[in-house]
Design a protein around this motif. Structure first.
Motif, short mmCIF file in Angstrom:
data_model
loop_
_atom_site.label_atom_id
_atom_site.label_comp_id
_atom_site.label_asym_id
_atom_site.label_seq_id
_atom_site.Cartn_x
_atom_site.Cartn_y
_atom_site.Cartn_z
N LEU A 88 -4.46 -12.05 2.31
CA LEU A 88 -3.53 -13.22 2.79
C LEU A 88 -2.67 -13.69 1.77
O LEU A 88 -1.45 -14.07 2.14
CB LEU A 88 -4.51 -14.45 3.27
N GLY A 89 -3.17 -14.14 0.57
CA GLY A 89 -2.11 -14.65 -0.63
C GLY A 89 -1.08 -13.70 -0.66
O GLY A 89 0.22 -13.92 -0.54
N PRO A 90 -1.33 -12.38 -1.14
CA PRO A 90 -0.35 -11.30 -1.29
C PRO A 90 0.83 -11.25 0.17
O PRO A 90 1.85 -11.06 -0.27
CB PRO A 90 -0.78 -10.04 -1.56
N GLU A 91 0.22 -11.44 1.22
CA GLU A 91 1.05 -11.23 2.43
C GLU A 91 1.95 -12.40 2.53
O GLU A 91 3.20 -12.38 2.92
CB GLU A 91 0.13 -11.17 3.77
N ILE A 92 1.49 -13.50 2.18
CA ILE A 92 2.39 -14.77 2.05
C ILE A 92 3.31 -14.66 1.30
O ILE A 92 4.79 -14.97 1.24
CB ILE A 92 1.65 -16.25 2.15
N GLU A 93 3.11 -14.26 -0.01
CA GLU A 93 3.96 -14.14 -1.16
C GLU A 93 5.00 -13.06 -0.78
O GLU A 93 6.04 -13.11 -1.32
CB GLU A 93 3.34 -13.30 -2.44
N ARG A 94 4.77 -12.01 0.01
CA ARG A 94 5.69 -10.86 0.44
C ARG A 94 6.64 -11.81 1.53
O ARG A 94 7.81 -11.41 1.44
CB ARG A 94 5.01 -9.87 1.29
N LEU A 95 6.15 -12.61 2.28
CA LEU A 95 6.89 -13.39 3.55
C LEU A 95 7.94 -14.00 2.74
O LEU A 95 9.04 -14.65 2.80
CB LEU A 95 6.05 -14.12 4.16
N VAL A 96 7.44 -14.88 1.52
CA VAL A 96 8.27 -15.86 0.76
C VAL A 96 9.57 -15.01 0.06
O VAL A 96 10.68 -15.34 0.16
CB VAL A 96 7.45 -16.52 -0.41
N ALA A 97 9.10 -13.77 -0.51
CA ALA A 97 10.14 -12.96 -1.04
C ALA A 97 11.26 -12.52 -0.12
O ALA A 97 12.48 -12.51 -0.09
CB ALA A 97 9.47 -11.57 -1.59
N GLU A 121 6.44 -21.30 0.70
CA GLU A 121 5.66 -21.58 -0.53
C GLU A 121 4.65 -22.61 -0.49
O GLU A 121 3.49 -22.56 -1.09
CB GLU A 121 6.70 -21.93 -1.67
N GLU A 122 5.07 -23.73 0.32
CA GLU A 122 4.13 -24.86 0.46
C GLU A 122 2.81 -24.41 1.37
O GLU A 122 1.81 -24.73 1.04
CB GLU A 122 4.76 -25.98 1.22
N VAL A 123 2.98 -23.41 2.67
CA VAL A 123 2.11 -22.84 3.15
C VAL A 123 1.27 -21.89 2.29
O VAL A 123 -0.04 -22.07 2.39
CB VAL A 123 2.76 -22.11 4.34
N LEU A 124 1.70 -21.30 1.16
CA LEU A 124 0.89 -20.52 0.30
C LEU A 124 0.01 -21.50 -0.57
O LEU A 124 -1.22 -21.25 -0.63
CB LEU A 124 1.86 -19.82 -0.57
N ASP A 125 0.63 -22.61 -0.98
CA ASP A 125 -0.16 -23.40 -1.68
C ASP A 125 -1.41 -23.85 -0.89
O ASP A 125 -2.72 -23.99 -1.46
CB ASP A 125 0.48 -24.48 -2.41
#
Length: 155
Positions: A88-97, A121-125
């Motif tokens: 999940l974390g890496p997937e959201i990081e990919r979406l941020v990028a 990024e707020e969602v990721l946090d």
């Protein structure tokens, strides 16, 4: 049945796993999502049949057929950690990028979703905080045989 005459956008909508396959092959399904798979593959010198094969394989992957109610809790928690928490974390990081890239490439255009990357990024946090609580509080309660006490952390 998927075919090379479908647009990249259509294929991603039909099967979201296509996004990763397209990324791996350098096929732009965002800005160039109206190109057909064949056009995109020819432009990037990628074998369309190989990509189609990967798309079909991703679509045909067996779904999670395990009856978790019949499995030990340790196995269920392990599955949740591996299948959902880990990626999940890496997937959201990919979406941020990707959102940052869209904001950079389309800066100044009225249809630009300004602030999307910051919101993600707020969602990721928030997601990281939530997962951390599950991993440090909820799962140990459940695995320690005190799952009935999990009502408050879940609430």
């Amino acid at each position: 049945m998927m075919n090379a005459d479908q647009t990249l956008g259509e294929l991603v909508v039909e099967n979201p796993a296509a996004a990763r396959i397209f990324q791996r092959h350098g096929l732009d399904y965002c800005c160039a999502g109206k190109r057909t798979l064949l056009e995109a593959c020819e432009a990037e010198r990628v074998d369309a049949e190989v990509v189609l094969g990967e798309l079909e394989a991703a679509r045909a992957e067996p779904r999670d057929l395990v009856r978790w109610s019949e499995r030990p809790l340790e196995e269920l928690v392990g599955h949740i950690l591996d299948r959902y928490h880990g990626p999940l974390g890496p997937e959201i990081e990919r979406l941020v990028a990707l959102a940052r890239q869209v904001e950079r490439v389309h800066a100044g255009k009225p249809e630009l979703p300004e602030g999307l990357a910051d919101l993600l990024e707020e969602v990721l946090d928030a997601v990281r905080s939530h997962l951390d609580k599950e991993e440090k509080i909820l799962f140990p309660l459940i695995l320690g045989g005190r799952g009935q006490l999990a009502h408050m952390p879940v609430q």
